[in-house]
Motif scaffolding. Structure first.
Motif, mmCIF file in Angstrom:
data_model
loop_
_atom_site.group_PDB
_atom_site.id
_atom_site.type_symbol
_atom_site.label_atom_id
_atom_site.label_comp_id
_atom_site.label_asym_id
_atom_site.label_seq_id
_atom_site.Cartn_x
_atom_site.Cartn_y
_atom_site.Cartn_z
ATOM 1 N N LEU A 301 27.173 -3.062 10.106
ATOM 2 C CA LEU A 301 26.164 -1.679 9.319
ATOM 3 C C LEU A 301 25.096 -1.264 10.789
ATOM 4 C CD1 LEU A 301 27.044 -0.395 6.966
ATOM 5 C CD2 LEU A 301 28.367 0.306 8.550
ATOM 6 N N HIS A 304 26.293 0.155 14.031
ATOM 7 C CA HIS A 304 27.156 1.094 13.539
ATOM 8 C C HIS A 304 27.580 1.969 14.875
ATOM 9 C CE1 HIS A 304 23.817 4.078 13.777
ATOM 10 N NE2 HIS A 304 22.920 3.698 13.831
ATOM 11 N N LEU A 309 30.504 3.468 13.227
ATOM 12 C CA LEU A 309 30.693 3.929 12.185
ATOM 13 C C LEU A 309 28.998 4.821 11.575
ATOM 14 C CD1 LEU A 309 31.302 0.007 10.551
ATOM 15 C CD2 LEU A 309 32.578 2.527 10.448
ATOM 16 N N ARG A 313 29.085 6.490 7.659
ATOM 17 C CA ARG A 313 28.348 6.213 6.495
ATOM 18 C C ARG A 313 28.038 7.258 5.937
ATOM 19 N NH1 ARG A 313 23.088 4.078 9.596
ATOM 20 N NH2 ARG A 313 23.278 6.289 10.454
ATOM 21 N N THR A 315 27.027 9.218 3.170
ATOM 22 C CA THR A 315 27.897 9.196 1.825
ATOM 23 C C THR A 315 27.722 10.662 1.149
ATOM 24 O OG1 THR A 315 25.631 8.742 0.784
ATOM 25 C CG2 THR A 315 27.438 7.061 1.140
ATOM 26 N N SER A 332 29.524 -0.499 3.141
ATOM 27 C CA SER A 332 29.357 -1.389 3.209
ATOM 28 C C SER A 332 30.164 -2.538 4.201
ATOM 29 C CB SER A 332 29.578 -2.499 2.591
ATOM 30 O OG SER A 332 28.869 -3.791 2.357
#
Length: 414
Positions: A301, A304, A309, A313, A315, A332
């Motif tokens: 990450l 990333h 990613l 990431r 959320t 993670s």
């Protein structure tokens, strides 16, 4: 099953970008300084990203597919094909693991083609789940990696992991000697030196790259896995040398073989000269390098963008409706790796996890040509599947092993 050229190019492309991105991190980043030794496995993370891309939507799907290097609709099939092909590589043990919370119901199209024994359940209690995942990592790598790199938390809903363990024995072993380089960063250290001589001059070569000349020494293993040692010019960075090495896998025509090298110093660490001999001898290649034992842990990450990613990431929403109706985001992403290069062979391992959430000589009468390749300062290495030229492990050596003080030390069995 063969590893396709398209997949090899995609995985090796990730290897090159990973090496370059590591050097681009700012001094305040979480990564180690670029001039420190490291080891990483692109083939450990690539199929995980490809599987995520298949189940993602929106920006997360596009970013992951970009990191994989394939259209999103092709990612799942390529990942499954690669995982099956890795199982056929001699000396390489590979495994895929998937654990989900009871609240996560997986979509059958996404799980189709995954190993039947890959799926396990998370209890929701980290005190129970973490030891179970650690045991899986240790078992799947033969103890080379003892723990799962991600930490299982109470809010962890899914863990997707890969494990690789590679062992190969040299077709021609090295002789171990104490070695004190006369110059450079390893001067005045007593190192575990490795030396061997052969008549196979084509094991060494030089290539001219945009960043400078690179000397390549190929060390062949008995499992169709070879290790390529790469020494660049002194001004070249780790990323430049590793990138050049990966490029040479795709275009071997750029490498000038040891049989064609001129006298003098045609490449970094290379010396080609006429050597007097008391009997007629074929041309000889003497290779001198060092043993190394590397361990590294990578926060994916922290890079990333490289791994696609960035959006995944977030959320605040779910990004993987193709995996499960439950909202999932990547909390993670870690990789633990190791590599050991010794007199008798090479071994490496990686666990990658994504968590959502001589007397006086006679008079010489003959002259022979001798090529001497000396790796006496930081260099790169690639562990490569010989037939497909797929990079399994890559790294940069800055701190070789010291020569042991205990004379009773014996090389471990390979």
């Amino acid at each position: 099953m063969a590893i396709t050229g398209t997949t090899t190019r995609a995985v090796n492309g990730l290897a090159t970008r990973w090496a370059e991105a590591r050097e681009e991190r700012t001094a305040g980043g979480a990564a180690s300084p670029a001039d420190e030794g490291t080891v990483f496995s692109p083939v450990g993370v690539w199929p995980l990203l490809a599987l995520l891309a298949d189940g993602a939507h929106g920006a997360a799907r596009a970013e992951l597919a970009g990191a994989v290097g394939l259209p999103a609709v092709e990612c799942a099939a390529a990942a499954r094909e690669l995982l099956r092909a890795l199982a056929s590589v001699r000396g390489l043990e590979s495994a895929l693991g998937l654990w989900t919370a009871r609240t996560v119901e997986l979509r059958e199209p996404w799980t189709a083609g995954l190993p039947a024994d890959a799926h396990g359940r998370l209890s929701g209690d980290p005190a129970v789940d973490q030891p179970e995942l650690d045991t899986w990592a240790a078992k799947r790598t033969g103890g080379l990696i003892e723990r799962m790199p991600v930490e299982v938390r109470e809010d962890t809903r899914l863990v997707l992991a890969s494990a690789l363990a590679l062992r190969t024995t040299w077709l021609r072993p090295f002789r171990e000697v104490p070695w004190c380089p006369g110059t450079g960063p390893w001067a005045d250290r007593v190192l575990r030196g490795l030396s061997r001589t052969s008549e196979l001059l084509d094991r060494v070569g030089v290539a001219e790259t945009p960043d400078g000349h690179v000397t390549e020494l190929r060390v062949l293993g008995d499992t169709a896995v070879d290790v390529h040692l790469l020494l660049g010019e002194e001004h070249m960075t780790a990323g430049q040398v590793l990138g050049a090495g990966v490029g040479l896998l795709a275009d071997r025509r750029r490498v000038v073989s040891g049989f064609r090298l001129p006298y003098g110093e045609p490449g970094p660490g290379l010396h080609v000269f006429k050597s007097p001999s008391t009997r007629p001898l074929p041309p000889l290649l003497t290779a001198e390098t060092v043993a190394f034992d590397l361990k590294a842990r990578h926060d994916l990450l922290g890079l990333h963008r490289l791994f696609g990613l960035t959006t995944a990431r977030d959320t605040r929403e779910g990004h993987f409706p193709g995996i499960s109706a439950a909202p999932l985001a990547i909390g993670s992403a870690q990789q633990s790796t190791m590599a050991k290069f010794a007199a008798k062979g090479f071994r490496s391992a990686a666990v990658t996890a994504l968590g959502a959430v001589g007397s006086a000589p006679p008079e010489p009468r003959w002259i022979t040509t001798e090529v001497r390749a000396v790796f006496d300062r930081p260099f790169a290495f690639l562990a490569v599947h010989r037939h497909s030229r797929l990079v399994l492990t890559a790294g940069w050596v800055t701190d070789p092993e010291p020569y042991p003080d205990d004379e009773r030390w014996e090389d471990e069995a390979w």
